[in-house]
Design a protein around this motif. Sequence first.
Motif, PDB file in Angstrom:
ATOM      1  N   ASN A  43     -79.592   7.106 -23.771  1.00  0.00           N
ATOM      2  CA  ASN A  43     -79.918   5.678 -23.756  1.00  0.00           C
ATOM      3  C   ASN A  43     -79.216   5.008 -22.586  1.00  0.00           C
ATOM      4  O   ASN A  43     -78.184   5.493 -22.099  1.00  0.00           O
ATOM      5  CB  ASN A  43     -79.437   5.015 -25.055  1.00  0.00           C
ATOM      6  N   THR A 138     -81.715   4.554 -31.776  1.00  0.00           N
ATOM      7  CA  THR A 138     -81.238   3.461 -30.910  1.00  0.00           C
ATOM      8  C   THR A 138     -82.426   2.693 -30.305  1.00  0.00           C
ATOM      9  O   THR A 138     -82.770   1.615 -30.770  1.00  0.00           O
ATOM     10  CB  THR A 138     -80.283   3.990 -29.824  1.00  0.00           C
ATOM     11  N   GLY A 165     -91.599   1.445 -18.552  1.00  0.00           N
ATOM     12  CA  GLY A 165     -91.171   2.822 -18.734  1.00  0.00           C
ATOM     13  C   GLY A 165     -89.892   2.997 -19.524  1.00  0.00           C
ATOM     14  O   GLY A 165     -89.530   4.128 -19.851  1.00  0.00           O
ATOM     15  N   GLY A 166     -89.183   1.918 -19.837  1.00  0.00           N
ATOM     16  CA  GLY A 166     -87.897   2.041 -20.503  1.00  0.00           C
ATOM     17  C   GLY A 166     -88.027   2.615 -21.899  1.00  0.00           C
ATOM     18  O   GLY A 166     -89.106   2.606 -22.493  1.00  0.00           O
ATOM     19  N   GLY A 167     -86.886   3.109 -22.413  1.00  0.00           N
ATOM     20  CA  GLY A 167     -86.886   3.636 -23.777  1.00  0.00           C
ATOM     21  C   GLY A 167     -87.360   2.576 -24.753  1.00  0.00           C
ATOM     22  O   GLY A 167     -88.183   2.837 -25.643  1.00  0.00           O
ATOM     23  N   GLY A 187     -94.982  -3.929 -15.160  1.00  0.00           N
ATOM     24  CA  GLY A 187     -94.430  -2.703 -14.612  1.00  0.00           C
ATOM     25  C   GLY A 187     -94.256  -2.884 -13.119  1.00  0.00           C
ATOM     26  O   GLY A 187     -95.042  -3.577 -12.475  1.00  0.00           O
ATOM     27  N   ARG A 192     -96.345   3.176 -13.042  1.00  0.00           N
ATOM     28  CA  ARG A 192     -95.779   2.742 -14.330  1.00  0.00           C
ATOM     29  C   ARG A 192     -96.823   1.991 -15.156  1.00  0.00           C
ATOM     30  O   ARG A 192     -96.939   2.164 -16.355  1.00  0.00           O
ATOM     31  CB  ARG A 192     -94.588   1.794 -14.092  1.00  0.00           C
TER      32      ARG A 192
HETATM   33  N1  LIG Z   1     -78.863  -4.565 -28.225  1.00  0.00           N
HETATM   34  C1  LIG Z   1     -79.203  -3.333 -28.551  1.00  0.00           C
HETATM   35  O1  LIG Z   1     -79.038  -2.902 -29.683  1.00  0.00           O
HETATM   36  C2  LIG Z   1     -79.861  -2.463 -27.538  1.00  0.00           C
HETATM   37  C3  LIG Z   1     -80.500  -1.280 -27.931  1.00  0.00           C
HETATM   38  C4  LIG Z   1     -81.187  -0.537 -26.973  1.00  0.00           C
HETATM   39  C5  LIG Z   1     -81.145  -0.945 -25.655  1.00  0.00           C
HETATM   40  N2  LIG Z   1     -80.450  -2.061 -25.294  1.00  0.00           N
HETATM   41  C6  LIG Z   1     -80.383  -2.502 -23.877  1.00  0.00           C
HETATM   42  O2  LIG Z   1     -81.701  -2.762 -23.437  1.00  0.00           O
HETATM   43  C7  LIG Z   1     -81.825  -2.372 -22.072  1.00  0.00           C
HETATM   44  C8  LIG Z   1     -82.981  -1.381 -21.936  1.00  0.00           C
HETATM   45  O3  LIG Z   1     -82.620  -0.194 -22.602  1.00  0.00           O
HETATM   46  P1  LIG Z   1     -83.481   1.122 -22.369  1.00  0.00           P
HETATM   47  O4  LIG Z   1     -82.802   2.220 -23.106  1.00  0.00           O
HETATM   48  O5  LIG Z   1     -84.906   0.824 -22.595  1.00  0.00           O
HETATM   49  O6  LIG Z   1     -83.185   1.316 -20.804  1.00  0.00           O
HETATM   50  P2  LIG Z   1     -84.052   2.001 -19.682  1.00  0.00           P
HETATM   51  O7  LIG Z   1     -84.817   3.107 -20.309  1.00  0.00           O
HETATM   52  O8  LIG Z   1     -83.154   2.295 -18.545  1.00  0.00           O
HETATM   53  O9  LIG Z   1     -85.034   0.787 -19.288  1.00  0.00           O
HETATM   54  C9  LIG Z   1     -85.565   0.654 -18.022  1.00  0.00           C
HETATM   55  C10 LIG Z   1     -86.596  -0.496 -18.037  1.00  0.00           C
HETATM   56  O10 LIG Z   1     -86.058  -1.602 -17.329  1.00  0.00           O
HETATM   57  C11 LIG Z   1     -87.007  -2.037 -16.403  1.00  0.00           C
HETATM   58  N3  LIG Z   1     -86.300  -2.581 -15.232  1.00  0.00           N
HETATM   59  C12 LIG Z   1     -85.107  -2.155 -14.754  1.00  0.00           C
HETATM   60  N4  LIG Z   1     -84.763  -2.897 -13.678  1.00  0.00           N
HETATM   61  C13 LIG Z   1     -85.742  -3.810 -13.500  1.00  0.00           C
HETATM   62  C14 LIG Z   1     -85.961  -4.857 -12.563  1.00  0.00           C
HETATM   63  N5  LIG Z   1     -85.092  -5.104 -11.571  1.00  0.00           N
HETATM   64  N6  LIG Z   1     -87.079  -5.599 -12.683  1.00  0.00           N
HETATM   65  C15 LIG Z   1     -87.971  -5.356 -13.656  1.00  0.00           C
HETATM   66  N7  LIG Z   1     -87.818  -4.360 -14.571  1.00  0.00           N
HETATM   67  C16 LIG Z   1     -86.717  -3.607 -14.479  1.00  0.00           C
HETATM   68  C17 LIG Z   1     -87.862  -0.840 -16.080  1.00  0.00           C
HETATM   69  O11 LIG Z   1     -89.114  -1.308 -15.679  1.00  0.00           O
HETATM   70  P3  LIG Z   1     -90.282  -0.347 -15.067  1.00  0.00           P
HETATM   71  O12 LIG Z   1     -90.927   0.277 -16.243  1.00  0.00           O
HETATM   72  O13 LIG Z   1     -91.155  -1.283 -14.364  1.00  0.00           O
HETATM   73  O14 LIG Z   1     -89.581   0.637 -14.177  1.00  0.00           O
HETATM   74  C18 LIG Z   1     -87.883  -0.086 -17.391  1.00  0.00           C
HETATM   75  O15 LIG Z   1     -88.948  -0.527 -18.212  1.00  0.00           O
HETATM   76  C19 LIG Z   1     -80.460  -1.796 -21.655  1.00  0.00           C
HETATM   77  O16 LIG Z   1     -79.716  -2.786 -20.988  1.00  0.00           O
HETATM   78  C20 LIG Z   1     -79.836  -1.422 -22.986  1.00  0.00           C
HETATM   79  O17 LIG Z   1     -78.430  -1.428 -22.928  1.00  0.00           O
HETATM   80  C21 LIG Z   1     -79.814  -2.826 -26.206  1.00  0.00           C
END
Ligand SMILES: NC(=O)c1ccc[n+]([C@@H]2O[C@H](COP(=O)([O-])OP(=O)(O)OC[C@H]3O[C@@H](n4cnc5c(N)ncnc54)[C@H](OP(=O)(O)O)[C@@H]3O)[C@@H](O)[C@H]2O)c1
Length: 321
Positions: A43, A138, A165-167, A187, A192
């Motif tokens: 994650n 998560t 694409g994010g998790g 995206g 993406r």
């Molecule tokens: N509060 C909680 O319980 C919890 C739980 C899970 C996650 N989170 C947080 O949520 C966030 C995402 O988690 P994740 O696991 O999904 O991370 P991840 O897989 O690294 O997510 C990447 C995503 O962010 C986008 N992105 C990154 N930089 C960007 C930018 N400059 N402009 C536009 N889009 C951008 C990407 O877009 P593209 O698809 O366009 O590349 C992709 O969809 C993290 O900060 C994580 O810590 C919090």
Amino acid sequence: MRAVYASEIDPDNPLDGLTVGERPEPQAPDGWTTVNVKAASLNHHDLWSLRGVGLPRERLPMILGCDAGGLDEDGNEVVVHSVISDDAWRDDETLDPRRSILSERYQGTFADRVAVPRRNVLPKPAELSFEEAACLPTAWLTEYRMLFTRGQLAPGSTVLVQGSGGGVATAVIVLGAAAGIRVWATGRTEERRAQAKALGADEVFESGARLPERVDAVMETIGEATWSHSVKSLKPGGKIIVSGATTGDAPSAELSRVFFLQLSVIGSTMGTRDELGRLIQFCVDRGVRPVIQATHALADARRGFEALLGGEVFGKIVFTT
Ligand SMILES: NC(=O)c1ccc[n+]([C@@H]2O[C@H](COP(=O)([O-])OP(=O)(O)OC[C@H]3O[C@@H](n4cnc5c(N)ncnc54)[C@H](OP(=O)(O)O)[C@@H]3O)[C@@H](O)[C@H]2O)c1
């Protein structure tokens, strides 16, 4: 035992503190149990930990990883719920002010074995592989709570998810589509956006694009880079459900729009054991499965971290023991 752990903190070069090596066996105190990890998923939280967010240097070395599927001490197939609340806490675990998630105060899941409270172990249905089960606790649980518990989104609602694409973003697309929600996704690249469409997004847009109509809700995890667009994309009375701020947490609040259009900003974090149980059931009943881009042996975990840091991942990276 083998483990992937944070041996140093470096906010600028997080992978400099990542070590793959040996760590002592976990000791399970009273009320805890040991799970033999078969699969664990990566994650963004693991990158935050290596940067020192939520993980101070004095807690090192810390085994990373929040999620796991594995075998309990009796050989039963289980899924690990990552939110550790106080023993005395009886309410929603995510609201316990002293709660933490695995790899913050207690050693994480990127190892042969992990110790967890007994109540944090749920049965894994045979329909889900260990790899799929390891993606749920998560990113997918967070998204389940964002959409259904905190967002209260009904079938037929239109939801924008920032990022494709994010998790978390891929979970919105799959879970939302399965629940009859119209999911629109932004995206950053053509590739993406095409992947998001193939996954079930109804419409896809370039980041920041003007939408054909305003939406009921936005699922926001990106923060500064997308916040203004999220606020501007909502219809009057709409809501932003926010659980992350990958690009920074100090965007302009857009307060005038928030009060004039009577928008709601709703925070959401992880999910409860009960929500994880319902998410697992939902996956089984609806036939939906987490999107896994790659599976690596634990010993090759660095490859997965490099891909996540480089923004190359669509869906989830899984490590197997
Ligand atoms: N509060 C909680 O319980 C919890 C739980 C899970 C996650 N989170 C947080 O949520 C966030 C995402 O988690 P994740 O696991 O999904 O991370 P991840 O897989 O690294 O997510 C990447 C995503 O962010 C986008 N992105 C990154 N930089 C960007 C930018 N400059 N402009 C536009 N889009 C951008 C990407 O877009 P593209 O698809 O366009 O590349 C992709 O969809 C993290 O900060 C994580 O810590 C919090």
